[in-house]
Write an enzyme that holds these catalytic residues in place. Structure first.
Site, short mmCIF file in Angstrom:
data_model
loop_
_atom_site.label_atom_id
_atom_site.label_comp_id
_atom_site.label_asym_id
_atom_site.label_seq_id
_atom_site.Cartn_x
_atom_site.Cartn_y
_atom_site.Cartn_z
N GLU A 157 89.63 53.92 -40.75
CA GLU A 157 89.70 55.37 -40.97
C GLU A 157 89.79 55.75 -42.45
O GLU A 157 90.68 56.49 -42.87
CB GLU A 157 90.85 55.97 -40.15
N ASN A 198 86.15 50.44 -39.60
CA ASN A 198 86.22 51.11 -38.30
C ASN A 198 86.62 52.56 -38.54
O ASN A 198 87.44 52.85 -39.41
CB ASN A 198 87.33 50.38 -37.49
N HIS A 234 86.18 58.00 -29.63
CA HIS A 234 87.11 58.83 -28.86
C HIS A 234 86.39 60.15 -28.59
O HIS A 234 86.41 61.06 -29.43
CB HIS A 234 88.40 59.06 -29.65
N GLU A 262 86.76 51.81 -29.53
CA GLU A 262 87.93 52.46 -28.92
C GLU A 262 87.47 53.52 -27.92
O GLU A 262 88.03 54.62 -27.83
CB GLU A 262 88.82 53.10 -30.00
N ASP A 264 86.85 56.14 -25.26
CA ASP A 264 87.40 56.92 -24.16
C ASP A 264 86.75 58.29 -24.18
O ASP A 264 86.21 58.72 -25.21
CB ASP A 264 88.94 56.99 -24.14
O1 9MR Z 1 96.49 54.28 -28.91
C1 9MR Z 1 97.33 54.21 -30.03
C2 9MR Z 1 98.64 54.91 -29.74
O2 9MR Z 1 99.36 54.20 -28.74
C3 9MR Z 1 99.45 55.01 -31.01
O3 9MR Z 1 100.60 55.80 -30.77
C4 9MR Z 1 98.60 55.66 -32.09
C5 9MR Z 1 99.36 55.77 -33.39
O4 9MR Z 1 98.59 56.23 -34.41
O5 9MR Z 1 97.45 54.86 -32.32
C6 9MR Z 1 96.63 54.83 -31.21
O6 9MR Z 1 95.47 54.11 -31.48
C7 9MR Z 1 94.65 54.61 -32.52
C8 9MR Z 1 93.95 53.44 -33.16
O7 9MR Z 1 94.90 52.51 -33.59
C9 9MR Z 1 93.07 53.89 -34.30
N1 9MR Z 1 92.13 54.89 -33.88
C10 9MR Z 1 92.70 56.02 -33.15
C11 9MR Z 1 93.53 55.53 -31.99
C12 9MR Z 1 94.06 56.71 -31.18
O8 9MR Z 1 94.94 57.47 -31.93
#
Ligand code: 9MR
Length: 446
Positions: A157, A198, A234, A262, A264
């Protein structure tokens, strides 16, 4: 015969015949997603939490997926909550689980602005200190699993939506070249791992993905180690970018792999059969785009069940974003993924039926209709097929496109009525000619 027929009342002509579409015994013939993906040399992965790897959750994770990504367990805040004190328990558990089940692991993630331990995020660091912290975190974390992880999301990111660099701890302290430095350190730490950058909202061609494209191109030109680009995906129901495949292809053309990392697809709750059918179509579109590009290595879903998804807590009122429902029953999206990976079409439960009726008849012609109704199943497109045994000939159709070749008639949905939700129906009509007799054919759905 004709005069007899023409004299009959309308009601007596309304006859129907329904045929079950693929009434499922137990889906015994359907292969797990990972077997389908293996046959296509693709990854189908899921994010997992180490603490959940028991019971049904573990069974599905092992049976259906050939790759796992620790959803949170390898993030800096998880592995080094206090400076110099490491906690690898959950990450180890996931890697052990994957190895026991013949799965790849995608490491996630090393250099990110989020989920850093507070000692790191709140520290006042010189550039030299920050560089040392970043490089030693990469060496320690990748080093622990050296040779065991297929892939790492090294930098996560890095961009804003407009394509400028995100003002993160790393960017502010080290400038844009923190990305090249991180990748170089990562190659040294585990030469066998594929190294990715990513991001989210980079699935279609847009300002952010173009910034990423330009970065990857320049990294390649400079000889910085970079093996792949992760498109998080996402997504929002009905909003798969039309340029997804084109975007995957342009990265592939730079000589890097692409992964959907990732995936969804969230919807406004409550879910209903029409939304689930749309979601299935969306998942199919994403998987199809990846399958179509050889350098797209595959897709990972960000949790396989709705009960485990990050979505509802982050987007109140949204959810149902994954391929399994809250009780770990596969949703239409699951079947769409299977089909995109080359699997067979089997509705999850229930059936859709087609009923053929003659609604009006005169001496040389008649008007017919076919009603397609679903109960405990749904369709995202349909085709109704039948054979005319007495020389009937379709002359005109509405709410479907019908073709007739010899005795074989095939009618496909129009652009606007392909979806038949659970509990819903679609009807189309046609005019046809007849002579002699006009028996009712058996209609099959395909
Ligand atoms: O799914 C993850 C969630 O359980 C955490 O609380 C969150 C914290 O930032 O991160 C989520 O996963 C993220 C991923 O690591 C990076 N891309 C976005 C995802 C969704 O927020």
């Amino acid at each position: 015969m004709r005069s007899l027929r023409t004299g009959l009342s309308l009601a007596s002509l309304v006859t129907g015949l329904a045929l079950l579409l693929g009434a499922p015994p137990a889906q015994a013939a359907d292969l797990p997603l990972r077997d389908l993906a293996d046959a296509k040399n693709k990854v189908i992965g899921t994010a997992v939490a180490g603490s959940k790897l028991t019971g049904t959750y573990a069974e599905i994770a092992a049976r259906e997926f050939n790759a796992v990504t620790p959803e949170n367990a390898m993030k800096w805040g998880s592995v080094e909550p206090t400076r110099g004190t490491y906690n690898w328990a959950e990450a180890d558990r996931i890697v052990d689980f994957a190895e026991a089940n013949g799965q790849q692991v995608r490491g996630h993630t090393l250099v990110w602005h989020s989920q850093n331990p507070s000692w790191l995020a709140n520290g006042a660091w010189t550039a030299a200190e920050l560089r040392q912290l970043m490089n030693s975190h990469i060496a320690t974390t990748m080093g622990r699993y050296q040779g065991r992880l297929a892939t790492w999301d090294v930098v996560n990111e890095a961009f804003n939506e407009d394509g400028t660099y995100r003002q993160s701890l790393w960017y502010n302290g080290l400038g844009t070249d923190y990305i090249a430095e991180a990748l170089t350190a990562a190659r040294a730490a585990d030469p066998s791992a594929k190294l990715y950058i990513n991001d989210y909202n980079v699935e279609g061609v847009n300002a952010k993905s173009t910034a990423m494209y330009n970065l990857v191109r320049s990294l390649k030109e400079r000889g910085v180690p970079i093996d792949g680009v992760g498109l998080q995906a996402h997504l929002i129901l009905g909003q798969v970018p039309a340029t997804l495949q084109q975007n995957i292809q342009r990265f592939a053309d730079l000589g890097v792999d692409v992964a959907i990392t990732e995936l969804d697809i969230r919807m406004t709750l409550p879910a209903d059969s029409a939304k689930l059918a749309q979601q299935a179509a969306d998942y199919r579109q994403v998987l199809n785009a990846c399958v179509a590009v050889p350098r797209c290595v595959g897709a990972t879903v960000w949790g396989f069940g709705d009960a485990d998804s990050w979505v509802p807590s982050t987007f109140p009122g949204q959810g149902a974003a994954t391929p399994y429902d809250e009780g770990y029953a596969p949703k239409p999206a699951y079947h769409a993924i299977a089909e995109a990976l080359g699997g067979t079409t089997t509705p999850p439960t229930g059936a859709c039926t087609a009923t053929y009726s003659v609604v009006n008849q005169w001496n040389s012609g008649f008007t017919g209709q076919v009603r397609i109704a679903c109960d405990g199943a749904s369709l995202s497109s349909w085709k109704a097929n039948w054979t005319y045994g007495a020389g009937q000939q379709v002359t005109q159709a509405w709410n479907a496109t019908c073709t007739q070749s010899g005795t074989a008639v095939s009618c496909s949905n129009a652009s606007y009525n392909g979806t038949v939700p659970d509990g819903g129906s679609v009807t189309f009509g046609f005019n046809a000619s007849w002579t002699g007799s006009n028996p009712v054919p058996t209609v099959t759905l395909g």
